[in-house]
Motif scaffolding. Structure first.
Motif, PDB file in Angstrom:
ATOM      1  N   SER A   1       3.519   7.600   2.164  1.00 31.08           N
ATOM      2  CA  SER A   1       2.200   7.969   3.102  1.00 31.08           C
ATOM      3  C   SER A   1       2.493   8.929   4.061  1.00 31.08           C
ATOM      4  N   THR A   2       1.919   9.868   4.527  1.00 30.18           N
ATOM      5  CA  THR A   2       2.039  10.569   5.695  1.00 30.18           C
ATOM      6  C   THR A   2       1.024  10.337   6.568  1.00 30.18           C
TER       7      THR A   2
ATOM      8  N   ASN B   1       7.992   4.461   8.859  1.00 32.07           N
ATOM      9  CA  ASN B   1       6.860   3.914   7.766  1.00 32.07           C
ATOM     10  C   ASN B   1       7.260   2.628   6.650  1.00 32.07           C
TER      11      ASN B   1
ATOM     12  N   PHE C   1       4.998   0.742   4.414  1.00 35.65           N
ATOM     13  CA  PHE C   1       4.701   1.055   3.051  1.00 35.65           C
ATOM     14  C   PHE C   1       5.605   0.633   2.146  1.00 35.65           C
TER      15      PHE C   1
END
Length: 130
Positions: free
Chosen positions: A52-53, A122, A125
């Protein structure tokens, strides 16, 4: 000079053809992986999909900014290590994409690990860590 240009063009063309061949080989290997899996360096592993950004902030997560600040303090605090001297940032450096620029990471007592510390960017995630 013309001979030099022909040699350079030949080298570039050969490199491009080799890259295309390698890429198509990789695509063929990926297509033979079971659903939900990918092949990385000849090993079949779970496909985690794209990261995900945006970091989702649940509405029930109160005091998010305070927790974020606490996380920063803990990440750079060496007191969490066995020797009270090595922080997470020692191996997962923010200046190198939160990864270790060395080929193999250095741990407690100067011991050299068996691999490079991967990025922690990240990782919230990623369901599979090790």
């Amino acid at each position: 000079m013309a001979k030099y240009k022909r040699v350079m063009i030949g080298c570039v063309t050969a490199g491009m053809m080799a890259s295309v061949g390698l890429f198509s080989t990789q695509l063929q290997a990926q297509s033979s992986a079971p659903v939900g899996m990918v092949i990385v360096d000849g090993t079949t592993v779970p496909d985690i999909g794209p990261l995900s950004t945006v970091v989702p902030i649940p509405p029930t997560n109160l005091d998010y900014k305070a927790k974020e600040e606490l996380g920063k303090q803990l990440y750079f605090d060496g007191r969490l290590s066995k020797s009270n001297a090595i922080s997470c940032a020692f191996c997962h450096s923010p200046f190198t994409g939160f990864a270790d620029p060395r080929q193999t990471s250095i741990g407690e007592g100067g011991g050299v690990g068996g691999r490079q510390a991967p990025t922690v960017y990240n990782t919230g995630f990623i369901p599979f860590q090790f």
